[in-house]
Structure formats: C-alpha cells, structure tokens
Enzyme design. Structure first.
Site, PDB file in Angstrom:
ATOM      1  N   LYS A  56       0.823  -1.203   0.000  1.00 40.64           N
ATOM      2  CA  LYS A  56       0.000   0.000   0.000  1.00 40.64           C
ATOM      3  C   LYS A  56       0.860   1.257   0.000  1.00 40.64           C
ATOM      4  O   LYS A  56       0.620   2.183  -0.785  1.00 40.64           O
ATOM      5  CB  LYS A  56      -0.942   0.001   1.199  1.00 40.64           C
ATOM      6  CG  LYS A  56      -1.882   1.197   1.237  1.00 40.64           C
ATOM      7  CD  LYS A  56      -2.879   1.098   2.372  1.00 40.64           C
ATOM      8  CE  LYS A  56      -2.209   1.384   3.702  1.00 40.64           C
ATOM      9  NZ  LYS A  56      -3.179   1.462   4.814  1.00 40.64           N
TER      10      LYS A  56
ATOM     11  N   ASP B 288      -6.809   1.289   0.926  1.00 43.28           N
ATOM     12  CA  ASP B 288      -6.907   1.401   2.381  1.00 43.28           C
ATOM     13  C   ASP B 288      -8.337   1.058   2.794  1.00 43.28           C
ATOM     14  O   ASP B 288      -9.123   0.563   1.987  1.00 43.28           O
ATOM     15  CB  ASP B 288      -6.506   2.801   2.850  1.00 43.28           C
ATOM     16  CG  ASP B 288      -7.500   3.874   2.414  1.00 43.28           C
ATOM     17  OD1 ASP B 288      -8.408   3.579   1.593  1.00 43.28           O
ATOM     18  OD2 ASP B 288      -7.397   5.014   2.906  1.00 43.28           O
TER      19      ASP B 288
END
Length: 231
Positions: free
Chosen positions: A139, A157
């Site tokens: 991420k 997220d």
C-alpha cells in the site's frame, strides 16, 4: 480531468468482480473528477522522501495527526541523512503523538540507513526496492509510485475497500482482490486520480458508520442497498 496514464504491459489482473458496467464506471469517475479535478493526498510533503516517511507514519493514524508531527519534524530533518543524525530517540520526540511511534521510529531510521547506503539517499522508483524498505508494504509503495512518480497504482486502504465494495465497483474479500479489481475496471484516463478520488469519497461522503448518501454525486450508480436518507 486527470490525463491518461500508461498501464504497465501485460494482462490486466482478474481481481474482484464489478457490478457496474464499463459505462457506469466511466460515469462514476467522470462525476468524481468534476467535483475534484485535481485530487491528491492530504498528507503534507515537499519531496519524495517526505511523502515516503509520512505514509509510513500514517499506518493506523490519521493524516491530520501525521501532518501535525511532520510540521515539527521536517523543518529540522527532511532528508535520510538528517533523520539519521537525529537518531531513533531524537526522532521519537517529534513523532510521539502518533500511534505506534516506537516501532515507526525504528522503521524510519532503518529505511533511512538503506536509502543512504543503497540508493544514494534517494527514494527508489521501483516497487521491489520500495517494498524492501522497513515499514513499507504494498500500500505504501503504491502511494509513492502514484503520487510522486505518476504511476497508475491504487493503494487500497479501509476507505477504498469500503467504497469499492459498497458501490459494487470492485467486490472483494481482501485488499489485494479489490486492488486487482479496480486496476481491471478503472479507465486509463482516470487511473492516476482513482486512488485519491476513492479515498476522499470514503473519508468525507461514503463514511463507515453513516454514509452521506443524500449528498453523494454517484448515489444513482451505487449498488449499496442501505442508502441513508436526508434528515
């Protein structure tokens, strides 16, 4: 509208399935782009290193909280060399208001050492090199690749995961499935901004506890069954 971004060659990932037609997906992003033509991260930074550190610090923390800390830190130390000079204990004094600051300070010091020793103090431009840094996962690498280097990546997220599943844009049981699904369905011309549009939509409109459906610009495209009403 965000300019087109060239995708990396190869087959698109299978990813999660979408309940929206290609025309509906294009309309969804067209509306988000109309509301916010130039979306970007809410983390404050002036260079690639500052963003990298801010994203590492933002794990299980808010952007607001990270910005408060980095406003104190970056005027004093905003390069790998300067943060190494602070040392782990010195760094902790600036980031102690952020959750998990002890572990994050250790990771930031370790990644700064690798940047200095292996990358001439520069933030690398490849996923492999980024993910090899302490505290940097997929991420975080996606955020840096997208926001700093202009690559068409999507960092899933909790906000993006929620929006993708609620709307039917990309149904998936885990973040990687949703990421792959989004990479499959998002049109090229919206790919650079998709990450930011979806995060901001989830943060301010499609909120976890009570989504603001009456003020949602994509509510007629959304497949969420429990839409809220005004009042």
């Amino acid at each position: 509208m965000t300019p087109p971004v060239a995708r990396k060659r190869g087959r698109r990932p299978a990813g999660a399935r979408s309940l929206l037609s290609p025309a509906e997906v294009r309309e969804l992003f067209s509306r988000l782009a109309e509301v916010d033509p130039a979306p970007t991260t809410e983390l404050e930074y002036t260079n690639a290193f500052e963003l990298l550190v801010a994203v590492v610090l933002s794990a299980q923390a808010t952007d607001v909280g990270v910005n408060k800390a980095t406003r104190r830190l970056y005027p004093v130390a905003n390069t790998p060399q300067a943060i190494l000079a602070l040392g782990e204990e010195g760094l902790k004094r600036y980031i102690s208001t952020i959750g998990l600051f002890n572990a994050k300070a250790k990771n930031v010091i370790a990644l700064c050492r690798i940047l200095v020793d292996e990358h001439d103090g520069q933030v690398p431009r490849t996923r492999e090199a980024l993910e090899a840094l302490p505290g940097v996962g997929r991420k975080t690498a996606n955020v840096v690749l997208n926001t700093v280097f202009g690559e068409g990546t999507i960092a899933v997220d909790t906000h993006i995961f929620r929006v993708a599943n609620r709307t039917g844009l990309a149904l998936g049981k885990d973040v990687r499935a949703v990421e792959d699904g989004l990479m499959r369905v998002v049109p090229d011309e919206f790919l650079l901004g998709a990450h930011h549009w979806l995060i901001l939509h989830g943060r301010y409109v499609c909120k976890a506890r009570k989504p603001d459906c009456p003020h949602c610009v994509i509510r007629d495209l959304c497949r969420f069954r429990d839409k809220t009403t005004a009042g």
